[in-house]
Design a protein around this motif. Sequence first.
Motif, PDB file in Angstrom:
ATOM      1  N   PHE A  86      -7.491   0.389 -10.743  1.00  0.00           N
ATOM      2  CA  PHE A  86      -6.649  -0.219  -9.777  1.00  0.00           C
ATOM      3  C   PHE A  86      -7.441  -0.421  -8.591  1.00  0.00           C
ATOM      4  O   PHE A  86      -8.022   0.495  -8.006  1.00  0.00           O
ATOM      5  N   VAL A  87      -7.424  -1.623  -8.074  1.00  0.00           N
ATOM      6  CA  VAL A  87      -8.319  -1.792  -6.798  1.00  0.00           C
ATOM      7  C   VAL A  87      -7.424  -2.763  -5.947  1.00  0.00           C
ATOM      8  O   VAL A  87      -6.678  -3.650  -5.935  1.00  0.00           O
ATOM      9  N   VAL A  88      -7.584  -2.161  -4.533  1.00  0.00           N
ATOM     10  CA  VAL A  88      -6.790  -3.087  -3.228  1.00  0.00           C
ATOM     11  C   VAL A  88      -7.988  -3.325  -2.460  1.00  0.00           C
ATOM     12  O   VAL A  88      -8.707  -2.377  -1.758  1.00  0.00           O
ATOM     13  N   ALA A  89      -8.558  -4.465  -2.182  1.00  0.00           N
ATOM     14  CA  ALA A  89      -9.643  -4.783  -1.721  1.00  0.00           C
ATOM     15  C   ALA A  89      -9.654  -4.785  -0.072  1.00  0.00           C
ATOM     16  O   ALA A  89     -10.226  -4.409   0.532  1.00  0.00           O
ATOM     17  N   ASP A  90      -7.902  -5.081   0.334  1.00  0.00           N
ATOM     18  CA  ASP A  90      -7.832  -4.938   1.557  1.00  0.00           C
ATOM     19  C   ASP A  90      -6.279  -4.770   1.888  1.00  0.00           C
ATOM     20  O   ASP A  90      -5.137  -5.584   1.606  1.00  0.00           O
ATOM     21  N   ALA A  91      -5.949  -3.476   2.228  1.00  0.00           N
ATOM     22  CA  ALA A  91      -4.682  -2.862   2.336  1.00  0.00           C
ATOM     23  C   ALA A  91      -3.781  -3.833   3.124  1.00  0.00           C
ATOM     24  O   ALA A  91      -2.502  -3.832   3.196  1.00  0.00           O
ATOM     25  N   THR A  92      -4.276  -4.065   4.294  1.00  0.00           N
ATOM     26  CA  THR A  92      -3.611  -4.746   5.457  1.00  0.00           C
ATOM     27  C   THR A  92      -3.004  -6.309   4.943  1.00  0.00           C
ATOM     28  O   THR A  92      -2.318  -6.953   5.685  1.00  0.00           O
TER      29      THR A  92
END
Length: 484
Positions: A86-92
Amino acid sequence: MQAPLPLDEPTRLAALRDFHIVDTEPEMAFDRIVNLACRVLRVPMAAVSLVKCDRQWFKASVGMASGEAPRVVLFCAHAILADDVFVVADATADPRFVDNPLVVTGDRLRFYAGAALRTPAGQALGALCVADHRPRRFGKRQRETLRDLAAMVVAAMTSRVQNETLRDLHASIAKRVTEATEDLTRTNQELSAVIRQRDLADEESLHNERRFQQIFDEMSDAAFLHDAWGRLVDVNSPACTMLGHTREHLLTMNVGSFIADGVPEELHRVWREIPPGEAWTVEARHRRKDGSIFPAEVRLCALETSEGRRILGLARDTTERTRHHELLANRARQQQVISHLGLKALRDTASQGEDGLNTLLAEAINLVCQTLETDIGNVVECMAEPGRYRWRATYGWQPSALGAVVDLGDDVDSMAHYTLANAPVVTNDLHEESRFEAPASMLQLGVRSRVATVIYTEGKLPFGIISAYSRSHHNITADEVTLL
């Protein structure tokens, strides 16, 4: 946005409880993995995160501000739902996390990647996660590395549970041995008190003699009474059962007749000089009537009687205890080999490519052959064309074409046979077993027994065969098969 609960949440929480790991002290095995994750993936933060019903708890972490957090704000609560990393490249820029407290305050996460920690039954107990304060890409190679590291965490958790079980078993056995020793001491004291009264030529002496005989006959351990030269004077029923002889036959024998390695002079000295009432413990291999040999622990004490010096020996078969100690030693040896190869695989193959793989295969066959105490071993890679192979690594011999692709025809075991076997193939005697014939080149080296199995890639495709050979008849154990 709060992640939904997994469909197997009750089963998942029960599996997590069975590992007895939440809220335990830090352990070096897990600390090494998170530090390795930071170095290999070049991130400032990493953690072994376990997801409980209402919170997240870190077994090990690097760079994280807190050791736990509420489940409603967890990135890892999403990671345990994913089939892959599970990848979140940029949470913002992700609406699920843009207002997450871990993003806007605290650690101020921008990048996150997590691989679920799955049991063999499929329950996701948590995740091995890495994070950064800035957005970043996370490619295929990094995802594979994170999956491999997560598998090492699960292996460490499983080993931890197994070691706890073995420690509990060892403690239980030690307790039983202590209780048996205390029972022996009490019995020795009682018997000594009884024997001292046998010298009295009156009714009390006769009563005590009968009492001694009653205690002797009712003992649960095999009991032997003999003189200072080893000639048997009396035996009880468990002694007859242990050795397979009748009482009448045993009373015609000397102790040395059923001690497999003979009575050493040191034991003769103990028989002659041990003070009355003092206990002495020895271990000796015993031989049954049918010729089978088994280990036994014998507790000895000397008794002075009107008929002369007598030695009371209480023997107990220690076969199961010996197997337990061997199991502990084998598990420790296997864990050392597996841990060493696992870390080396991540380091060498990531940094050295094909050379790293060759080095790893050479070290693997060396460790396997040394651990199994076999004479010869090899790793061959099977090429696409039938009968064509590449010698990748060897142990105990050196083919002229190591590293080259050669056409060996029928001179190498059939890959199809091993693939269909779907398990390591064990042949304890190649002269008697023809299902999996050894290569002619191996037979020329005088091999007699062999254990071999297919090496599969991560994609479940056969890569080649790893084999270990012995020049003598070698009974391969279940633990040795598991190691291979």
